[in-house]
Scaffold this motif. Structure first.
Motif, PDB file in Angstrom:
ATOM      1  N   THR A  18       0.835  -1.203   0.000  1.00  0.00           N
ATOM      2  CA  THR A  18       0.000   0.000   0.000  1.00  0.00           C
ATOM      3  C   THR A  18       0.869   1.253   0.000  1.00  0.00           C
ATOM      4  O   THR A  18       0.565   2.239  -0.689  1.00  0.00           O
ATOM      5  N   SER A  19       1.963   1.225   0.752  1.00  0.00           N
ATOM      6  CA  SER A  19       2.882   2.370   0.787  1.00  0.00           C
ATOM      7  C   SER A  19       3.547   2.586  -0.567  1.00  0.00           C
ATOM      8  O   SER A  19       3.664   3.721  -1.049  1.00  0.00           O
ATOM      9  N   ILE A  20       3.989   1.497  -1.192  1.00  0.00           N
ATOM     10  CA  ILE A  20       4.619   1.595  -2.517  1.00  0.00           C
ATOM     11  C   ILE A  20       3.624   2.140  -3.532  1.00  0.00           C
ATOM     12  O   ILE A  20       3.955   3.009  -4.356  1.00  0.00           O
ATOM     13  N   HIS A  21       2.400   1.644  -3.465  1.00  0.00           N
ATOM     14  CA  HIS A  21       1.357   2.098  -4.393  1.00  0.00           C
ATOM     15  C   HIS A  21       1.119   3.598  -4.242  1.00  0.00           C
ATOM     16  O   HIS A  21       1.039   4.340  -5.233  1.00  0.00           O
ATOM     17  N   GLY A  22       1.025   4.060  -2.995  1.00  0.00           N
ATOM     18  CA  GLY A  22       0.817   5.486  -2.759  1.00  0.00           C
ATOM     19  C   GLY A  22       1.980   6.333  -3.246  1.00  0.00           C
ATOM     20  O   GLY A  22       1.781   7.412  -3.829  1.00  0.00           O
ATOM     21  N   ALA A  23       3.204   5.849  -3.029  1.00  0.00           N
ATOM     22  CA  ALA A  23       4.385   6.595  -3.465  1.00  0.00           C
ATOM     23  C   ALA A  23       4.437   6.711  -4.989  1.00  0.00           C
ATOM     24  O   ALA A  23       4.780   7.768  -5.539  1.00  0.00           O
ATOM     25  N   LEU A  24       4.088   5.639  -5.677  1.00  0.00           N
ATOM     26  CA  LEU A  24       4.085   5.668  -7.143  1.00  0.00           C
ATOM     27  C   LEU A  24       3.019   6.622  -7.671  1.00  0.00           C
ATOM     28  O   LEU A  24       3.247   7.350  -8.648  1.00  0.00           O
ATOM     29  N   GLN A  25       1.863   6.638  -7.029  1.00  0.00           N
ATOM     30  CA  GLN A  25       0.811   7.571  -7.436  1.00  0.00           C
ATOM     31  C   GLN A  25       1.272   9.017  -7.275  1.00  0.00           C
ATOM     32  O   GLN A  25       1.045   9.854  -8.162  1.00  0.00           O
ATOM     33  N   LEU A  26       1.917   9.307  -6.145  1.00  0.00           N
ATOM     34  CA  LEU A  26       2.414  10.666  -5.903  1.00  0.00           C
ATOM     35  C   LEU A  26       3.493  11.039  -6.911  1.00  0.00           C
ATOM     36  O   LEU A  26       3.540  12.174  -7.405  1.00  0.00           O
ATOM     37  N   ALA A  27       4.373  10.088  -7.221  1.00  0.00           N
ATOM     38  CA  ALA A  27       5.446  10.361  -8.178  1.00  0.00           C
ATOM     39  C   ALA A  27       4.882  10.689  -9.553  1.00  0.00           C
ATOM     40  O   ALA A  27       5.347  11.614 -10.231  1.00  0.00           O
ATOM     41  N   LEU A  28       3.864   9.954  -9.963  1.00  0.00           N
ATOM     42  CA  LEU A  28       3.259  10.203 -11.272  1.00  0.00           C
ATOM     43  C   LEU A  28       2.489  11.516 -11.297  1.00  0.00           C
ATOM     44  O   LEU A  28       2.539  12.264 -12.273  1.00  0.00           O
ATOM     45  N   ALA A  29       1.790  11.814 -10.206  1.00  0.00           N
ATOM     46  CA  ALA A  29       0.972  13.030 -10.175  1.00  0.00           C
ATOM     47  C   ALA A  29       1.823  14.281  -9.997  1.00  0.00           C
ATOM     48  O   ALA A  29       1.559  15.319 -10.615  1.00  0.00           O
ATOM     49  N   GLY A  30       2.864  14.187  -9.172  1.00  0.00           N
ATOM     50  CA  GLY A  30       3.640  15.376  -8.855  1.00  0.00           C
ATOM     51  C   GLY A  30       4.765  15.685  -9.813  1.00  0.00           C
ATOM     52  O   GLY A  30       5.305  16.787  -9.809  1.00  0.00           O
ATOM     53  N   SER A  31       5.131  14.708 -10.637  1.00  0.00           N
ATOM     54  CA  SER A  31       6.278  14.913 -11.529  1.00  0.00           C
ATOM     55  C   SER A  31       5.887  14.825 -12.996  1.00  0.00           C
ATOM     56  O   SER A  31       6.722  14.541 -13.848  1.00  0.00           O
ATOM     57  N   ALA A  32       4.622  15.057 -13.275  1.00  0.00           N
ATOM     58  CA  ALA A  32       4.133  14.873 -14.642  1.00  0.00           C
ATOM     59  C   ALA A  32       4.902  15.712 -15.653  1.00  0.00           C
ATOM     60  O   ALA A  32       5.224  15.248 -16.747  1.00  0.00           O
ATOM     61  N   GLU A  33       5.234  16.949 -15.296  1.00  0.00           N
ATOM     62  CA  GLU A  33       5.898  17.838 -16.249  1.00  0.00           C
ATOM     63  C   GLU A  33       7.399  17.613 -16.301  1.00  0.00           C
ATOM     64  O   GLU A  33       8.046  17.970 -17.288  1.00  0.00           O
TER      65      GLU A  33
END
Length: 231
Positions: A18-33
Motif C-alpha cells: 500500500t505504501s509503494i502504491h501510494g508513493a508511485l501515485q504521488l510520483a506520477l501526479a507530482g512529476s508529470a511535467e
C-alpha cells in the motif's frame, strides 16, 4: 497451517504494498511535467503491477477468511432482483468500456444473505463474462425460484469453456487454457472466493457450456422461507 501462513504472509505484505502504491501515485501526479516519456512509462508499469499485487494480496486474505469461516456475515432478507440490479449498476462502466450490454431479469425471489458478499459473487461472474464477451454482445443475468432454492445465472456469448476444464474453474489460480483466454489477466482467485462465499451461504456454484454457444455461471441459495425453516 497452510491457511494461517497465507493469511499471515498476505497481511504482512499488504502494508508495504500500500505504501509503494501510494508513493508511485504521488510520483506520477507530482512529476508529470518533469518526467520524460520513458520514465513516466516505467512508473506507470510499476503502478499497474503494484495494483495487481494489492488485489492479489486482498483476494488471498479474503479467501483465507471465507474458507476458515471467519468472514463476518450479516444475513438479512433481500429480493433477488435488487441484488442483480445493484451488481449490474456497479459493473456498467466496465461493460460500457468493453461494448457489452448487461440485462437483468427474475421473479420476486427472496433470499436471506449477506448482500455485500452475494453482490461480490455476482460482480465476479459479470466481470468474467464481460472479459470474454465480444463487443456488441449481451450478458444476461437472471434469478428464479425453484422449490426452496433460488438460482442466479450469468450467461455470456463468449467463446465458451471446454467441458474437460469445467471441474477445475473454481480452484484457486485455475485458468482456462486456449488462445481466446490468453489476453485476459486477473488474480485467479475470483471464482474460488465466489465458491467459498456461496458455500458459506449453504449454496452451490457451477459453470456449464450453453448449447447456442457461450457460457453460463450459476449459483443457487436457499430461499428465505427455507432459511427460516432451518433456523
Amino acid at each position: 497451517m497452510k491457511s494461517e501462513f497465507v493469511a499471515t504472509a498476505s497481511h504482512e505484505l499488504r502494508t508495504p504494498l500500500t505504501s509503494i502504491h501510494g508513493a508511485l501515485q504521488l510520483a506520477l501526479a507530482g512529476s508529470a511535467e518533469r518526467l520524460d516519456p520513458d520514465d513516466r512509462e516505467l512508473l506507470q508499469i510499476s503502478l499497474t503491477s503494484t495494483e495487481r499485487l494489492v488485489r492479489l494480496v486482498n483476494d488471498l486474505l479474503d479467501l483465507s477468511k471465507v474458507e476458515a469461516g471467519r468472514m463476518p456475515m450479516r444475513l438479512l432478507p433481500h429480493r433477488a432482483p435488487d441484488l442483480l440490479s445493484q451488481a449490474i449498476e456497479a459493473m456498467r462502466p466496465m461493460a460500457g468500456k468493453a461494448g457489452v450490454r448487461l440485462q437483468g431479469a427474475g421473479d420476486d425471489a427472496v433470499v436471506s444473505v449477506d448482500a455485500d458478499l452475494v453482490i461480490r459473487v455476482l460482480q465476479n461472474l459479470i466481470s468474467n463474462a464481460i472479459k470474454y464477451s465480444p463487443a456488441g454482445t449481451l450478458v444476461r443475468l437472471d434469478a428464479r425460484t425453484s422449490g426452496e432454492r433460488v438460482t442466479f445465472t450469468v450467461d455470456d456469448q463468449g467463446p465458451g469453456i471446454p467441458a474437460d476444464q469445467l471441474p477445475f474453474l473454481f480452484r484457486p489460480f485455475s485458468r482456462v487454457a486456449g488462445h481466446e483466454y490468453d489476453r485476459e489477466t486477473g488474480t485467479g482467485l475470483g471464482l474460488a472466493i465466489s465458491r467459498a462465499i456461496v458455500e458459506q451461504h449453504h449454496g452451490r456454484i457451477w459453470a456449464q457450456a450453453l448449447p447456442e454457444g457461450g457460457s453460463r455461471f450459476a449459483f443457487e441459495l436457499p430461499a428465505a422461507e427455507a432459511c427460516a425453516a432451518v433456523a
